[in-house]
Design a protein around this motif. Structure first.
Motif, PDB file in Angstrom:
ATOM      1  N   MET A 166       0.916  -1.361  -0.065  1.00 27.76           N
ATOM      2  CA  MET A 166       0.087  -0.017   0.086  1.00 27.76           C
ATOM      3  C   MET A 166       0.750   1.304  -0.067  1.00 27.76           C
ATOM      4  SD  MET A 166      -3.135   1.071   2.543  1.00 27.76           S
ATOM      5  CE  MET A 166      -1.862   1.606   3.926  1.00 27.76           C
ATOM      6  N   ASP A 167       1.750   1.578   1.108  1.00 27.47           N
ATOM      7  CA  ASP A 167       2.436   2.673   1.123  1.00 27.47           C
ATOM      8  C   ASP A 167       3.241   3.044   0.317  1.00 27.47           C
ATOM      9  OD1 ASP A 167       0.920   3.720   3.706  1.00 27.47           O
ATOM     10  OD2 ASP A 167       1.968   1.724   4.727  1.00 27.47           O
ATOM     11  N   GLY A 168       3.370   3.931  -0.606  1.00 27.11           N
ATOM     12  CA  GLY A 168       4.401   4.008  -1.540  1.00 27.11           C
ATOM     13  C   GLY A 168       4.180   3.442  -2.918  1.00 27.11           C
ATOM     14  N   THR A 169       3.375   2.299  -2.812  1.00 25.66           N
ATOM     15  CA  THR A 169       2.932   1.617  -4.129  1.00 25.66           C
ATOM     16  C   THR A 169       1.577   1.873  -4.852  1.00 25.66           C
ATOM     17  OG1 THR A 169       4.307  -0.416  -3.058  1.00 25.66           O
ATOM     18  CG2 THR A 169       2.669  -0.842  -4.824  1.00 25.66           C
ATOM     19  N   ILE A 170       0.854   1.938  -3.986  1.00 25.68           N
ATOM     20  CA  ILE A 170      -0.632   2.281  -4.541  1.00 25.68           C
ATOM     21  C   ILE A 170      -1.224   3.737  -4.020  1.00 25.68           C
ATOM     22  CG2 ILE A 170      -1.442   0.093  -5.483  1.00 25.68           C
ATOM     23  CD1 ILE A 170      -3.345  -0.020  -3.014  1.00 25.68           C
ATOM     24  N   LEU A 171      -0.677   4.020  -2.759  1.00 28.12           N
ATOM     25  CA  LEU A 171      -0.922   5.358  -2.139  1.00 28.12           C
ATOM     26  C   LEU A 171       0.125   6.186  -1.736  1.00 28.12           C
ATOM     27  CD1 LEU A 171      -3.944   4.214   0.336  1.00 28.12           C
ATOM     28  CD2 LEU A 171      -3.981   4.805  -2.222  1.00 28.12           C
ATOM     29  N   ASP A 172       0.223   7.320  -1.977  1.00 29.23           N
ATOM     30  CA  ASP A 172       1.368   8.286  -1.855  1.00 29.23           C
ATOM     31  C   ASP A 172       1.075   8.698  -0.311  1.00 29.23           C
ATOM     32  OD1 ASP A 172       3.406   9.981  -1.925  1.00 29.23           O
ATOM     33  OD2 ASP A 172       2.508  11.596  -3.194  1.00 29.23           O
ATOM     34  N   THR A 173       1.708   7.857   0.600  1.00 29.51           N
ATOM     35  CA  THR A 173       1.569   7.981   2.129  1.00 29.51           C
ATOM     36  C   THR A 173       2.835   8.395   2.718  1.00 29.51           C
ATOM     37  OG1 THR A 173       1.835   5.926   2.604  1.00 29.51           O
ATOM     38  CG2 THR A 173      -0.285   6.359   2.458  1.00 29.51           C
ATOM     39  N   GLU A 174       3.872   8.274   1.791  1.00 26.86           N
ATOM     40  CA  GLU A 174       5.310   8.488   2.557  1.00 26.86           C
ATOM     41  C   GLU A 174       5.588  10.094   3.007  1.00 26.86           C
ATOM     42  OE1 GLU A 174       7.190   5.875   3.031  1.00 26.86           O
ATOM     43  OE2 GLU A 174       5.820   4.569   2.180  1.00 26.86           O
ATOM     44  N   CYS A 190       0.951 -15.923  -7.855  1.00 31.05           N
ATOM     45  CA  CYS A 190       0.574 -14.616  -7.545  1.00 31.05           C
ATOM     46  C   CYS A 190       1.867 -13.757  -7.792  1.00 31.05           C
ATOM     47  CB  CYS A 190       0.260 -14.228  -5.845  1.00 31.05           C
ATOM     48  SG  CYS A 190      -1.061 -15.178  -5.239  1.00 31.05           S
ATOM     49  N   VAL A 191       1.623 -12.569  -8.031  1.00 31.74           N
ATOM     50  CA  VAL A 191       2.646 -11.591  -8.418  1.00 31.74           C
ATOM     51  C   VAL A 191       2.377 -10.390  -7.257  1.00 31.74           C
ATOM     52  CG1 VAL A 191       1.124 -10.097 -10.090  1.00 31.74           C
ATOM     53  CG2 VAL A 191       3.803  -9.940 -10.128  1.00 31.74           C
ATOM     54  N   VAL A 192       3.559  -9.862  -6.710  1.00 32.49           N
ATOM     55  CA  VAL A 192       3.340  -8.891  -5.694  1.00 32.49           C
ATOM     56  C   VAL A 192       4.048  -7.538  -6.344  1.00 32.49           C
ATOM     57  CG1 VAL A 192       4.293  -8.075  -3.422  1.00 32.49           C
ATOM     58  CG2 VAL A 192       3.580 -10.596  -3.923  1.00 32.49           C
ATOM     59  N   PHE A 193       3.524  -6.410  -6.097  1.00 35.81           N
ATOM     60  CA  PHE A 193       3.770  -5.177  -6.499  1.00 35.81           C
ATOM     61  C   PHE A 193       4.395  -4.565  -5.324  1.00 35.81           C
ATOM     62  CE2 PHE A 193       0.518  -6.378  -9.488  1.00 35.81           C
ATOM     63  CZ  PHE A 193       1.299  -6.113 -10.549  1.00 35.81           C
ATOM     64  N   GLU A 194       5.420  -4.033  -5.346  1.00 39.33           N
ATOM     65  CA  GLU A 194       6.049  -3.698  -4.113  1.00 39.33           C
ATOM     66  C   GLU A 194       7.313  -2.423  -4.441  1.00 39.33           C
ATOM     67  OE1 GLU A 194       7.126  -3.153  -0.960  1.00 39.33           O
ATOM     68  OE2 GLU A 194       5.744  -4.810   0.236  1.00 39.33           O
ATOM     69  N   ASP A 195       7.423  -1.307  -3.368  1.00 42.92           N
ATOM     70  CA  ASP A 195       8.288  -0.439  -3.554  1.00 42.92           C
ATOM     71  C   ASP A 195       9.635  -0.468  -2.293  1.00 42.92           C
ATOM     72  OD1 ASP A 195       7.335   2.340  -1.453  1.00 42.92           O
ATOM     73  OD2 ASP A 195       6.691   0.362  -1.227  1.00 42.92           O
ATOM     74  N   ASP A 221       6.344 -14.060  -7.740  1.00 40.22           N
ATOM     75  CA  ASP A 221       7.176 -13.200  -8.655  1.00 40.22           C
ATOM     76  C   ASP A 221       6.956 -11.790  -8.096  1.00 40.22           C
ATOM     77  OD1 ASP A 221       7.827 -15.278 -10.171  1.00 40.22           O
ATOM     78  OD2 ASP A 221       6.542 -14.599 -11.864  1.00 40.22           O
ATOM     79  N   ALA A 222       7.657 -10.797  -8.354  1.00 39.43           N
ATOM     80  CA  ALA A 222       7.493  -9.597  -7.593  1.00 39.43           C
ATOM     81  C   ALA A 222       7.875  -8.254  -8.538  1.00 39.43           C
ATOM     82  CB  ALA A 222       8.311  -9.238  -6.566  1.00 39.43           C
ATOM     83  N   VAL A 223       7.127  -7.305  -8.733  1.00 43.43           N
ATOM     84  CA  VAL A 223       7.453  -6.269  -9.651  1.00 43.43           C
ATOM     85  C   VAL A 223       7.962  -4.947  -8.889  1.00 43.43           C
ATOM     86  CG1 VAL A 223       6.304  -4.560 -11.108  1.00 43.43           C
ATOM     87  CG2 VAL A 223       5.575  -6.912 -11.282  1.00 43.43           C
ATOM     88  N   ASP A 224       8.890  -4.565  -9.222  1.00 40.32           N
ATOM     89  CA  ASP A 224       9.598  -3.351  -8.293  1.00 40.32           C
ATOM     90  C   ASP A 224       9.174  -2.337  -8.806  1.00 40.32           C
ATOM     91  OD1 ASP A 224      11.209  -1.593  -6.916  1.00 40.32           O
ATOM     92  OD2 ASP A 224      13.105  -2.571  -6.857  1.00 40.32           O
ATOM     93  N   VAL A 225       7.997  -1.605  -8.314  1.00 41.13           N
ATOM     94  CA  VAL A 225       7.516  -0.446  -8.834  1.00 41.13           C
ATOM     95  C   VAL A 225       8.281   0.849  -8.870  1.00 41.13           C
ATOM     96  CG1 VAL A 225       5.251  -1.157  -8.028  1.00 41.13           C
ATOM     97  CG2 VAL A 225       6.480   0.626  -6.606  1.00 41.13           C
ATOM     98  N   ARG A 226       9.330   0.722  -8.125  1.00 41.12           N
ATOM     99  CA  ARG A 226      10.418   1.898  -8.285  1.00 41.12           C
ATOM    100  C   ARG A 226      11.250   1.889  -9.616  1.00 41.12           C
ATOM    101  NH1 ARG A 226      13.602   0.103  -2.931  1.00 41.12           N
ATOM    102  NH2 ARG A 226      13.580  -1.704  -4.166  1.00 41.12           N
ATOM    103  N   LEU A 227      10.785   0.794 -10.378  1.00 42.66           N
ATOM    104  CA  LEU A 227      11.576   0.553 -11.739  1.00 42.66           C
ATOM    105  C   LEU A 227      10.687   0.805 -12.732  1.00 42.66           C
ATOM    106  CD1 LEU A 227      13.821  -2.514 -11.154  1.00 42.66           C
ATOM    107  CD2 LEU A 227      14.550  -0.104 -10.791  1.00 42.66           C
ATOM    108  N   LEU A 228       9.521   1.025 -12.585  1.00 42.95           N
ATOM    109  CA  LEU A 228       8.369   1.272 -13.545  1.00 42.95           C
ATOM    110  C   LEU A 228       8.414   2.815 -13.969  1.00 42.95           C
ATOM    111  CD1 LEU A 228       5.170  -0.785 -12.260  1.00 42.95           C
ATOM    112  CD2 LEU A 228       6.795  -1.430 -13.830  1.00 42.95           C
TER     113      LEU A 228
END
Length: 188
Positions: A12-20, A162-167, A181-188
């Protein structure tokens, strides 16, 4: 692009919501009460960790004699008053919307469930997810796989499908440990 997966899991935090920025402001406010500060790089390294673990690291850094759980509660209370007015979805929410109804989806977060549920509901996003697994739902937090394994279980999907989206590095380690599997959203 994600057709081969049976379930999608989002941090959630930093991945789908800008909470940081809001979390950092809450930390500044609470730590200021004790004449303490946090190191920005150290805080980034702890992204994905539960609040009490971050509090513990800050306390150790300052050689303070505070209870990390009490400090974490203070920070959580501060952030609750700020979040609903400041947080906005990040662009990855478009992936959530595109896959809604096509695959089960879950949120796996290091935040407490009260905050996660309040934010997702306030922003009109809660209905996209069949499960929300938060820090208070598991004993072992990221980088342990428990959060994501519970997400998969609650979605009724085998972890390897499953695939995980993470920052955060902790979250990426957790996904790997869960056999996902994981997607590093910092690289998107």
């Amino acid at each position: 692009m994600y057709e081969r997966y049976a379930g999608l899991i989002f941090d959630m935090d930093g991945t789908i919501l800008d909470t940081e920025p809001t979390h950092r402001q809450a930390w500044r406010e609470v730590l200021g009460r004790y004449d303490m500060r946090f190191d920005e790089q150290a805080m980034v390294a702890l992204n994905g960790a539960p609040t009490w673990r971050i509090a513990q690291a800050i306390i150790e850094q300052h050689h303070a004699s505070l209870d990390p759980y009490a400090l974490a509660r203070e920070k959580t209370d501060a952030v609750k008053t700020m979040l609903l007015d400041t947080v906005r979805p990040l662009p990855l929410i478009d992936v959530v919307k595109a896959w809604h109804g096509r695959r089960p989806m879950a949120v796996g977060t290091g935040s407490e469930s009260a905050i996660a549920e309040a934010l997702l509901t306030h922003l009109g996003l809660r209905h996209y997810f069949s499960a929300v697994v938060a820090a208070d739902h598991v004993k072992n937090h990221k980088p342990a796989p428990d959060t994501f394994l519970l997400c998969a279980s609650q979605m009724g999907v085998e972890p390897g499908r499953c695939v995980v989206f993470e920052d955060a590095d902790f979250g990426l380690q957790a996904a790997k440990s869960a056999g996902m599997d994981a997607v590093d959203v910092r690289l998107l």
